[in-house]
Scaffold this motif. Structure first.
Motif, PDB file in Angstrom:
ATOM      1  N   LEU A  89      -8.964   8.885   4.647  1.00  0.00           N
ATOM      2  CA  LEU A  89     -10.149   8.328   3.938  1.00  0.00           C
ATOM      3  C   LEU A  89      -9.443   7.416   2.503  1.00  0.00           C
ATOM      4  O   LEU A  89      -8.871   8.128   2.009  1.00  0.00           O
ATOM      5  N   VAL A  90     -10.086   6.217   2.367  1.00  0.00           N
ATOM      6  CA  VAL A  90      -9.662   5.681   1.138  1.00  0.00           C
ATOM      7  C   VAL A  90     -10.758   5.409   0.453  1.00  0.00           C
ATOM      8  O   VAL A  90     -11.827   5.290   0.809  1.00  0.00           O
ATOM      9  N   ASN A  91     -10.585   5.478  -1.087  1.00  0.00           N
ATOM     10  CA  ASN A  91     -11.505   4.840  -1.851  1.00  0.00           C
ATOM     11  C   ASN A  91     -10.962   3.814  -2.875  1.00  0.00           C
ATOM     12  O   ASN A  91      -9.815   3.878  -3.339  1.00  0.00           O
ATOM     13  N   LEU A 115      -2.108   3.778  -3.475  1.00  0.00           N
ATOM     14  CA  LEU A 115      -1.488   2.592  -2.732  1.00  0.00           C
ATOM     15  C   LEU A 115      -1.764   1.361  -3.440  1.00  0.00           C
ATOM     16  O   LEU A 115      -2.880   1.177  -3.914  1.00  0.00           O
ATOM     17  N   SER A 116      -0.762   0.512  -3.441  1.00  0.00           N
ATOM     18  CA  SER A 116      -0.925  -0.702  -3.889  1.00  0.00           C
ATOM     19  C   SER A 116      -1.710  -1.305  -3.048  1.00  0.00           C
ATOM     20  O   SER A 116      -2.014  -1.138  -1.758  1.00  0.00           O
ATOM     21  N   ILE A 117      -2.257  -2.761  -3.463  1.00  0.00           N
ATOM     22  CA  ILE A 117      -3.027  -3.514  -2.369  1.00  0.00           C
ATOM     23  C   ILE A 117      -2.156  -3.773  -1.103  1.00  0.00           C
ATOM     24  O   ILE A 117      -2.593  -3.578  -0.254  1.00  0.00           O
ATOM     25  N   ASP A 118      -0.845  -4.234  -1.309  1.00  0.00           N
ATOM     26  CA  ASP A 118      -0.084  -4.644  -0.160  1.00  0.00           C
ATOM     27  C   ASP A 118      -0.034  -3.586   0.731  1.00  0.00           C
ATOM     28  O   ASP A 118      -0.008  -3.541   1.820  1.00  0.00           O
ATOM     29  N   GLU A 119       0.491  -2.369  -0.046  1.00  0.00           N
ATOM     30  CA  GLU A 119       0.547  -1.182   0.752  1.00  0.00           C
ATOM     31  C   GLU A 119      -0.500  -0.606   1.731  1.00  0.00           C
ATOM     32  O   GLU A 119      -0.480  -0.312   2.812  1.00  0.00           O
ATOM     33  N   ALA A 120      -1.616  -0.744   1.123  1.00  0.00           N
ATOM     34  CA  ALA A 120      -2.894  -0.447   1.629  1.00  0.00           C
ATOM     35  C   ALA A 120      -3.226  -1.192   3.006  1.00  0.00           C
ATOM     36  O   ALA A 120      -3.563  -0.843   3.865  1.00  0.00           O
TER      37      ALA A 120
END
Length: 390
Positions: A89-91, A115-120
């Protein structure tokens, strides 16, 4: 129906079913009464997906989460039915809050990562992000329908009696060890005497108990939607997204956004607590078109893995206290569990155990969950007012 029982539970949704299971498996006599038919869609416990999101900072909630994290797997094993699918799950949306939560969760035994934007976006291809992301691998989705059915079956196997289509029409406290409950069924009306009563009636709590020294409970009718997937290859965790309420996303922002993959139905997406205030006996079952368009605009911007033009709306009730904290309290011979909507389902088996312990007198009430708590910040109504929701 026996006219005398040790524990009588009113409300056969998730919380009542979990409480019945806990008491019955501890060897106690239990009668669970539910006003509607099995599998009904009148309350807040139906549907096939609820997020298991561990992002809490208060110790009271973290203790419940730790216990629920164990009990979901235990109940799944007992029922031979998978109830919690760990998709992660991500917030995202408020970086400072996410970083704080990352530290808190480490101390509570829940692994998480930033996580960075790119990683996510590489990991979760069905979504887009604008901020750093908190990822909680232990998160996932609970099958609500399957959970209620499994807990009721296990409770019945342990000796609990579960009776649907038995609405309660009156409650009278006789003394500290006896409550009279008037019940209606196909044969008419009768009175059941219980040593202890547990009320887990959701949106109907105040209608059953009156004020009874309880905090206000605001009942709303909510309409999340299932968006069609563009491709089965798109990856989705469960998610929660906090948006600036003044932001223009093509339409107004109506609150925090939550979502998850519902197998066979698509991606479930909803505004948190934005629906119309309602009487649960007279729900309109009518969507708010502006809010549906807002969900479409949200999906176009942040969910490239769905088709925002193809969706199906669903309906459920929320019941929230002013401060959005639960009521878990014992008042004489009555134990009350209420105010769970929007974030309660993940805790279900732990709350069932908690309510059972309250009813047995083996634990006390925590101040945060007390019916008589003195500090009740009006978060629910203030958030709605700030967003222009009446």
């Amino acid at each position: 129906m026996s006219n005398n029982v040790e524990f009588l539970i009113i409300g056969g949704g998730a919380m009542g079913s979990a409480t019945a299971l806990s008491l019955a498996q501890s060897g106690h006599e239990v009668l669970l009464l539910e006003r509607f038919e099995p599998g009904h869609q009148q309350g807040a416990s139906h549907g096939s997906t609820r997020n298991f999101n561990a992002a809490y900072a208060r110790s009271e909630y973290l203790r419940l989460l730790q216990r629920a994290n164990i009990l979901w797997d235990d109940i799944s094993a007992q029922a031979n039915t998978p109830l919690l699918t760990r998709t992660g799950l991500v917030n995202h949306g408020v970086v400072a809050e996410q970083r704080h939560m990352h530290e808190v969760l480490a101390g509570a035994g829940f692994a998480s990562e930033l996580l960075s934007i790119d990683e996510a976006q590489e990991r979760f291809s069905g979504m887009k992000f604008e901020t750093e992301v908190l990822h909680i691998p232990a998160g996932g989705q609970i099958n609500a329908d399957a959970a209620v059915a499994a807990m009721q079956r296990l409770a019945a196997e342990a000796g609990a009696r579960i009776q649907h289509e038995h609405p309660v029409v009156g409650i009278e406290v006789i003394n500290d060890e006896q409550v009279a409950v008037r019940v209606r069924d196909e044969s008419g009306e009768r009175t059941v005497f219980a040593k202890h009563l547990i009320v887990t009636a959701g949106a109907w709590t105040h209608q059953l108990l009156g004020q009874h020294d309880l905090p206000a409970i605001h009942v709303t009718e909510e309409h999340p939607v299932h968006f069609a997937l563009r491709s089965s290859e798109a990856k989705f965790p469960g998610f929660n997204h906090i948006l600036d309420g003044t932001r223009d996303i093509g339409s107004p922002v109506f609150g925090p956004v939550y979502g998850m993959h519902t197998p066979g139905l698509g991606i479930k997406v909803g505004w948190h607590g934005s629906g119309r205030l309602t009487d649960p006996n007279h729900r309109e079952h009518q969507v708010i078109e502006e809010q549906i368009r807002g969900l479409q605009d949200y999906a176009q911007r942040w969910l490239p893995g769905v088709d925002s033009e193809i969706y199906e709306s669903i309906s459920c009730t929320y019941s929230n206290t002013d401060d959005e904290n639960f009521i878990l309290d014992r008042l004489g011979p009555i134990t009350i569990g209420a105010g769970f909507s929007g974030h309660g389902f993940k805790f279900v088996p732990a709350i069932g155990e908690y309510l059972a312990q309250l009813a047995l007198g083996s634990r006390g009430t925590e101040e945060l969950f007390s019916a008589s708590r003195t500090q009740r910040e009006p978060l629910f109504l203030e958030r709605r007012r700030a967003l222009g929701i009446s």
